[in-house]
Design a protein around this motif. Structure first.
Motif: not given
Length: 169
Positions: A91-115
């Motif tokens: 999973v490539v995330v933006e951290d300021g101007e840097e990009l960092v890849g994070m190895l994860v076991d899997g990615v399942s979905e996008v959720l709307d999470v009520p605060l």
């Protein structure tokens, strides 16, 4: 996920406030990363190891001509180590101007999470990785642990990851 409505048929601002998160799987648990920080999700690919990088830095990858560091999110959160499998993702995330890849076991979905359903990590949650958490979403069928991505890499660790990326270039 639908947002509950009040009796008037209109949602209140508090009820309607929600956050979209990308659900990452790690050690059988669901973790949420703010969708605004996630740039893209890649199938696992070989990572070039960099000598003397911190243990949580797996190495670097070439992302369309840009060398970026890849961290093992399991190690970073203090979870048991595991070899990448067929569902593993970077999973490539933006951290300021840097990009960092994070190895994860899997990615399942996008959720709307009520605060309104997000609670801070409680006193019962302790350990090395708790400082990387910003809350727990209590959904009907499960819990999703919300990551504080800005704390996953602090200034010193960003520097180490950047050195690893430059060493791999």
């Amino acid at each position: 996920m639908s947002v509950p409505l009040d009796g008037s048929g209109h949602s209140t601002a508090e009820e309607a406030a929600a956050e979209q998160v990308v659900v990452l799987e790690l050690d059988g648990q669901a973790y949420g990363a703010a969708i605004g920080s996630v740039r893209e999700v890649l199938a696992f690919q070989p990572v070039t190891r960099v000598p003397q990088a911190p243990a949580f830095v797996l190495g670097v990858i070439n992302l369309r001509g840009r060398i970026i560091p890849v961290i093992d999110l399991r190690r970073r959160l203090g979870l048991p180590a595991a070899e990448p499998g067929p569902l593993s993702r970077i999973v490539v995330v933006e951290d300021g101007e840097e990009l960092v890849g994070m190895l994860v076991d899997g990615v399942s979905e996008v959720l709307d999470v009520p605060l309104a359903l997000v609670e801070p990590p409680g006193e019962l949650v302790r350990g090395e990785g708790v400082s990387f958490l910003r809350g727990v979403a209590r959904l009907e069928e499960r819990l999703v642990i919300l990551l504080a991505l800005e704390r996953v890499l602090d200034a010193e660790e960003k520097s180490a990851a950047a050195r690893a990326a430059h060493a791999g270039a």
